[in-house]
Design a protein around this motif. Structure first.
Motif, PDB file in Angstrom:
ATOM      1  N   ILE A 197       0.833  -1.204   0.000  1.00 21.48           N
ATOM      2  CA  ILE A 197       0.000   0.000   0.000  1.00 21.48           C
ATOM      3  C   ILE A 197       0.867   1.254   0.000  1.00 21.48           C
ATOM      4  CG2 ILE A 197      -1.652   1.362   1.344  1.00 21.48           C
ATOM      5  CD1 ILE A 197      -2.895  -1.265   2.290  1.00 21.48           C
ATOM      6  N   ARG A 198       1.923   1.243   0.792  1.00 22.90           N
ATOM      7  CA  ARG A 198       2.787   2.422   0.870  1.00 22.90           C
ATOM      8  C   ARG A 198       3.503   2.705  -0.445  1.00 22.90           C
ATOM      9  NH1 ARG A 198       3.612   0.430   6.207  1.00 22.90           N
ATOM     10  NH2 ARG A 198       5.547  -0.668   5.643  1.00 22.90           N
ATOM     11  N   ARG A 199       3.622   1.692  -1.291  1.00 20.64           N
ATOM     12  CA  ARG A 199       4.298   1.878  -2.574  1.00 20.64           C
ATOM     13  C   ARG A 199       3.333   2.227  -3.713  1.00 20.64           C
ATOM     14  NH1 ARG A 199       7.733  -1.246   0.340  1.00 20.64           N
ATOM     15  NH2 ARG A 199       9.961  -1.014  -0.111  1.00 20.64           N
ATOM     16  N   LEU A 200       2.048   2.249  -3.420  1.00 26.20           N
ATOM     17  CA  LEU A 200       1.064   2.567  -4.451  1.00 26.20           C
ATOM     18  C   LEU A 200       0.722   4.053  -4.431  1.00 26.20           C
ATOM     19  CD1 LEU A 200      -1.406  -0.431  -4.027  1.00 26.20           C
ATOM     20  CD2 LEU A 200       0.091  -0.004  -5.988  1.00 26.20           C
ATOM     21  N   PRO A 201       0.502   4.671  -5.593  1.00 35.07           N
ATOM     22  CA  PRO A 201       0.040   6.063  -5.620  1.00 35.07           C
ATOM     23  C   PRO A 201      -1.262   6.205  -4.823  1.00 35.07           C
ATOM     24  CG  PRO A 201       0.713   5.356  -7.805  1.00 35.07           C
ATOM     25  CD  PRO A 201       0.724   4.122  -6.942  1.00 35.07           C
ATOM     26  N   ALA A 202      -1.420   7.322  -4.154  1.00 33.88           N
ATOM     27  CA  ALA A 202      -2.559   7.529  -3.256  1.00 33.88           C
ATOM     28  C   ALA A 202      -3.899   7.427  -3.970  1.00 33.88           C
ATOM     29  CB  ALA A 202      -2.437   8.884  -2.567  1.00 33.88           C
ATOM     30  N   ASP A 203      -3.922   7.730  -5.273  1.00 33.59           N
ATOM     31  CA  ASP A 203      -5.198   7.689  -5.978  1.00 33.59           C
ATOM     32  C   ASP A 203      -5.525   6.304  -6.527  1.00 33.59           C
ATOM     33  OD1 ASP A 203      -3.272   7.594  -7.993  1.00 33.59           O
ATOM     34  OD2 ASP A 203      -4.466   8.800  -9.394  1.00 33.59           O
ATOM     35  N   MET A 204      -4.719   5.302  -6.183  1.00 31.78           N
ATOM     36  CA  MET A 204      -4.952   3.958  -6.704  1.00 31.78           C
ATOM     37  C   MET A 204      -5.328   2.941  -5.645  1.00 31.78           C
ATOM     38  SD  MET A 204      -2.114   3.570  -9.695  1.00 31.78           S
ATOM     39  CE  MET A 204      -2.016   4.820 -10.994  1.00 31.78           C
ATOM     40  N   ALA A 205      -5.258   3.312  -4.379  1.00 31.79           N
ATOM     41  CA  ALA A 205      -5.578   2.378  -3.300  1.00 31.79           C
ATOM     42  C   ALA A 205      -6.343   3.100  -2.201  1.00 31.79           C
ATOM     43  CB  ALA A 205      -4.307   1.759  -2.732  1.00 31.79           C
ATOM     44  N   VAL A 206      -7.302   2.404  -1.624  1.00 37.04           N
ATOM     45  CA  VAL A 206      -8.059   2.941  -0.513  1.00 37.04           C
ATOM     46  C   VAL A 206      -8.277   1.826   0.501  1.00 37.04           C
ATOM     47  CG1 VAL A 206     -10.293   2.456  -1.582  1.00 37.04           C
ATOM     48  CG2 VAL A 206     -10.129   4.262   0.130  1.00 37.04           C
ATOM     49  N   VAL A 207      -8.228   2.151   1.769  1.00 39.14           N
ATOM     50  CA  VAL A 207      -8.551   1.203   2.830  1.00 39.14           C
ATOM     51  C   VAL A 207      -9.990   1.445   3.235  1.00 39.14           C
ATOM     52  CG1 VAL A 207      -8.047   0.492   5.198  1.00 39.14           C
ATOM     53  CG2 VAL A 207      -6.180   1.046   3.632  1.00 39.14           C
ATOM     54  N   HIS A 208     -10.793   0.411   3.124  1.00 39.79           N
ATOM     55  CA  HIS A 208     -12.222   0.580   3.379  1.00 39.79           C
ATOM     56  C   HIS A 208     -12.754  -0.675   4.073  1.00 39.79           C
ATOM     57  CE1 HIS A 208     -16.441   1.571   2.748  1.00 39.79           C
ATOM     58  NE2 HIS A 208     -16.087   2.745   2.266  1.00 39.79           N
ATOM     59  N   ASP A 209     -12.668  -0.689   5.394  1.00 34.37           N
ATOM     60  CA  ASP A 209     -13.073  -1.860   6.162  1.00 34.37           C
ATOM     61  C   ASP A 209     -14.559  -2.207   6.025  1.00 34.37           C
ATOM     62  OD1 ASP A 209     -10.501  -2.280   6.938  1.00 34.37           O
ATOM     63  OD2 ASP A 209     -10.742  -1.474   8.967  1.00 34.37           O
ATOM     64  N   PRO A 210     -15.478  -1.233   5.940  1.00 38.54           N
ATOM     65  CA  PRO A 210     -16.890  -1.604   5.761  1.00 38.54           C
ATOM     66  C   PRO A 210     -17.122  -2.413   4.486  1.00 38.54           C
ATOM     67  CG  PRO A 210     -16.753   0.641   6.547  1.00 38.54           C
ATOM     68  CD  PRO A 210     -15.346   0.217   6.226  1.00 38.54           C
ATOM     69  N   MET A 211     -16.506  -2.013   3.383  1.00 34.35           N
ATOM     70  CA  MET A 211     -16.655  -2.761   2.133  1.00 34.35           C
ATOM     71  C   MET A 211     -16.057  -4.153   2.267  1.00 34.35           C
ATOM     72  SD  MET A 211     -17.577  -2.646  -1.241  1.00 34.35           S
ATOM     73  CE  MET A 211     -18.196  -4.299  -0.887  1.00 34.35           C
ATOM     74  N   GLN A 212     -14.866  -4.224   2.846  1.00 33.59           N
ATOM     75  CA  GLN A 212     -14.213  -5.512   3.034  1.00 33.59           C
ATOM     76  C   GLN A 212     -15.008  -6.417   3.985  1.00 33.59           C
ATOM     77  OE1 GLN A 212     -11.476  -7.126   1.954  1.00 33.59           O
ATOM     78  NE2 GLN A 212     -10.283  -5.602   0.839  1.00 33.59           N
ATOM     79  N   SER A 213     -15.671  -5.826   4.960  1.00 34.04           N
ATOM     80  CA  SER A 213     -16.372  -6.610   5.983  1.00 34.04           C
ATOM     81  C   SER A 213     -17.642  -7.265   5.455  1.00 34.04           C
ATOM     82  CB  SER A 213     -16.725  -5.719   7.183  1.00 34.04           C
ATOM     83  OG  SER A 213     -15.557  -5.297   7.847  1.00 34.04           O
ATOM     84  N   GLU A 214     -18.276  -6.663   4.467  1.00 32.53           N
ATOM     85  CA  GLU A 214     -19.526  -7.239   3.973  1.00 32.53           C
ATOM     86  C   GLU A 214     -19.347  -8.065   2.695  1.00 32.53           C
ATOM     87  OE1 GLU A 214     -22.235  -4.605   1.246  1.00 32.53           O
ATOM     88  OE2 GLU A 214     -21.846  -3.479   3.079  1.00 32.53           O
ATOM     89  N   GLU A 215     -18.170  -8.004   2.109  1.00 37.68           N
ATOM     90  CA  GLU A 215     -17.920  -8.749   0.866  1.00 37.68           C
ATOM     91  C   GLU A 215     -17.520 -10.194   1.167  1.00 37.68           C
ATOM     92  OE1 GLU A 215     -17.709 -10.266  -2.482  1.00 37.68           O
ATOM     93  OE2 GLU A 215     -18.360  -8.164  -2.425  1.00 37.68           O
ATOM     94  N   TYR A 216     -18.161 -11.135   0.489  1.00 37.43           N
ATOM     95  CA  TYR A 216     -17.950 -12.548   0.792  1.00 37.43           C
ATOM     96  C   TYR A 216     -17.029 -13.278  -0.186  1.00 37.43           C
ATOM     97  CZ  TYR A 216     -21.499 -12.983  -2.879  1.00 37.43           C
ATOM     98  OH  TYR A 216     -22.203 -12.881  -4.061  1.00 37.43           O
ATOM     99  N   SER A 217     -16.646 -12.645  -1.282  1.00 38.09           N
ATOM    100  CA  SER A 217     -15.925 -13.370  -2.324  1.00 38.09           C
ATOM    101  C   SER A 217     -14.516 -13.790  -1.904  1.00 38.09           C
ATOM    102  CB  SER A 217     -15.871 -12.545  -3.609  1.00 38.09           C
ATOM    103  OG  SER A 217     -15.248 -11.294  -3.401  1.00 38.09           O
ATOM    104  N   VAL A 218     -13.873 -13.022  -1.049  1.00 36.22           N
ATOM    105  CA  VAL A 218     -12.563 -13.414  -0.516  1.00 36.22           C
ATOM    106  C   VAL A 218     -12.752 -14.425   0.613  1.00 36.22           C
ATOM    107  CG1 VAL A 218     -10.534 -12.591   0.753  1.00 36.22           C
ATOM    108  CG2 VAL A 218     -11.396 -11.287  -1.212  1.00 36.22           C
ATOM    109  N   GLU A 219     -13.721 -14.163   1.451  1.00 35.26           N
ATOM    110  CA  GLU A 219     -14.007 -15.036   2.594  1.00 35.26           C
ATOM    111  C   GLU A 219     -14.206 -16.489   2.172  1.00 35.26           C
ATOM    112  OE1 GLU A 219     -18.013 -15.348   5.178  1.00 35.26           O
ATOM    113  OE2 GLU A 219     -16.891 -13.498   5.521  1.00 35.26           O
ATOM    114  N   ALA A 220     -14.805 -16.704   0.999  1.00 35.00           N
ATOM    115  CA  ALA A 220     -15.098 -18.061   0.525  1.00 35.00           C
ATOM    116  C   ALA A 220     -13.846 -18.904   0.356  1.00 35.00           C
ATOM    117  CB  ALA A 220     -15.846 -17.978  -0.807  1.00 35.00           C
ATOM    118  N   MET A 221     -12.718 -18.263   0.022  1.00 39.98           N
ATOM    119  CA  MET A 221     -11.478 -18.992  -0.232  1.00 39.98           C
ATOM    120  C   MET A 221     -10.822 -19.501   1.040  1.00 39.98           C
ATOM    121  SD  MET A 221     -11.266 -18.450  -3.568  1.00 39.98           S
ATOM    122  CE  MET A 221     -13.054 -18.312  -3.659  1.00 39.98           C
TER     123      MET A 221
END
Length: 350
Positions: A131-155
């Motif tokens: 994350i620290r190596r990515l331009p600021a306009d290309m990455a965002v930390v968003h725990d609410p989105m990550q918390s409700e999304e199931y597609s990663v959790e399935a793995m």
């Protein structure tokens, strides 16, 4: 405006575990996962034998379904058993990105671990370095989105079942046009390449890229008001839809991976006039191109052998017997009928 900002160094941050989003379709207890694997080995023994890869195969990248285990259970181990790396970067779908007005940035989380059936699954410290190596306009930390999304959790249950020490990095990919995908992926590949080199990590044996995506969502019944019956309904229409999925797989993913093939997948699945609309309803129409472009760019940075795609298996939620899970406290989160079904592709890249 995005609802959060890029993550600074997490030194001293309080440890936090990402909770479960889906306690119905997926196993979330050890005894459930042990039972799921035992039943898959019994019900789908021949399928698993037929799709067995050479023992030395270690995918550098892979595509795996994320639907309910009852429907797509055996396809998970068919591809994930050849993920040999301890650190798995998982590109997930951002199904509800519209709710948070998220687009054009990779979505990370700030959790220190995710809940797994055998205990907490550690988030790799490589995440924050990337994350620290990515331009600021290309990455965002968003725990609410990550918390409700199931597609990663399935793995996670399958990955943890085969390796209790597995570590993950979750990256959700929201709405993004192809030009933006190319730019973001180049930066992500460079960040990953730099971090891997710094930590003396090898692609395939130490780090792998995994993309979570179901194939076509088909039919005109119970799709939230959408009609995905592109060829109509009935057995002949369903056969045409399945054939179209197989065409996409053979055209875009088999044999040597190229930028042209990745672009072709985007063209197959995304409306050319509005990148927020689907043309052929694969839910990973953003995650797959970004994940594969990252892999393709990483291969060029490493000057390693070209990625070679292997179409391991294809099935649908109505093409095979369902795995019995109701007695395990699990179930289905959607129907599976001739007018509402989902396709699944299991693909590895060595």
């Amino acid at each position: 405006m995005l609802a959060s900002t890029p993550l600074p160094a997490r030194t001293g941050a309080e440890p936090s575990t990402r909770a479960l989003a889906d306690t119905v379709g997926f196993a979330h207890r050890a005894w459930q996962m042990d039972s799921v694997m035992a039943r898959i080995k019994a019900l789908n023994h021949d399928d698993l034998v037929r799709t067995q890869q050479p023992a030395e195969t270690a995918w550098r990248a892979a595509i795996c379904p994320h639907d309910d285990y009852a429907y797509s259970g055996w396809l998970y181990p068919s591809v994930l058993r050849n993920i040999k790396a301890k650190t798995v970067v998982i590109f997930g779908v951002a199904h509800k990105a519209w709710r948070y007005n998220l687009e054009n940035r990779l979505v990370f989380d700030s959790f220190s671990s995710w809940r797994g059936p055998y205990g907490a699954v550690k988030v790799s410290p490589l995440r924050d370095e990337m994350i620290r190596r990515l331009p600021a306009d290309m990455a965002v930390v968003h725990d609410p989105m990550q918390s409700e999304e199931y597609s990663v959790e399935a793995m996670i249950p399958f990955l943890q079942h085969q390796n209790r020490d597995v570590e993950i990095i979750s990256i959700l990919v929201p709405f993004m046009d192809y030009e933006r995908m190319q730019t973001v992926s180049q930066h992500l590949a460079k960040a990953l390449f730099t971090v891997m080199k710094k930590n003396n990590l090898r692609w395939g044996s130490d780090v792998a890229l995994l993309i979570s995506s179901d194939a076509v969502h088909y039919g005109d019944e119970d799709w939230g008001g959408h009609n995905f019956a592109y060829y109509g309904t009935g057995s002949k229409a369903n056969a045409l839809a399945e054939a179209h999925d197989r065409e996409i797989i053979s055209t875009c993913f088999e044999s040597k991976l190229t930028g042209k093939k990745i672009a072709q997948f985007y063209s197959y699945t995304t409306d050319p006039d509005d990148f927020k609309k689907t043309r052929w309803s694969w839910c990973g129409r953003y995650a797959i191109p970004v994940g594969l472009l990252t892999a393709h760019d990483l291969q060029k940075l490493e000057n390693s052998a070209p990625l070679m795609g292997v179409a391991i298996a294809y099935a649908t939620s109505i093409s095979q017997p369902h795995l019995k899970v109701d007695d395990l406290g699990m179930g289905e989160t959607a129907i599976a009928t001739l007018r509402h079904w989902v396709g699944y592709s299991a693909i590895g890249f060595r």
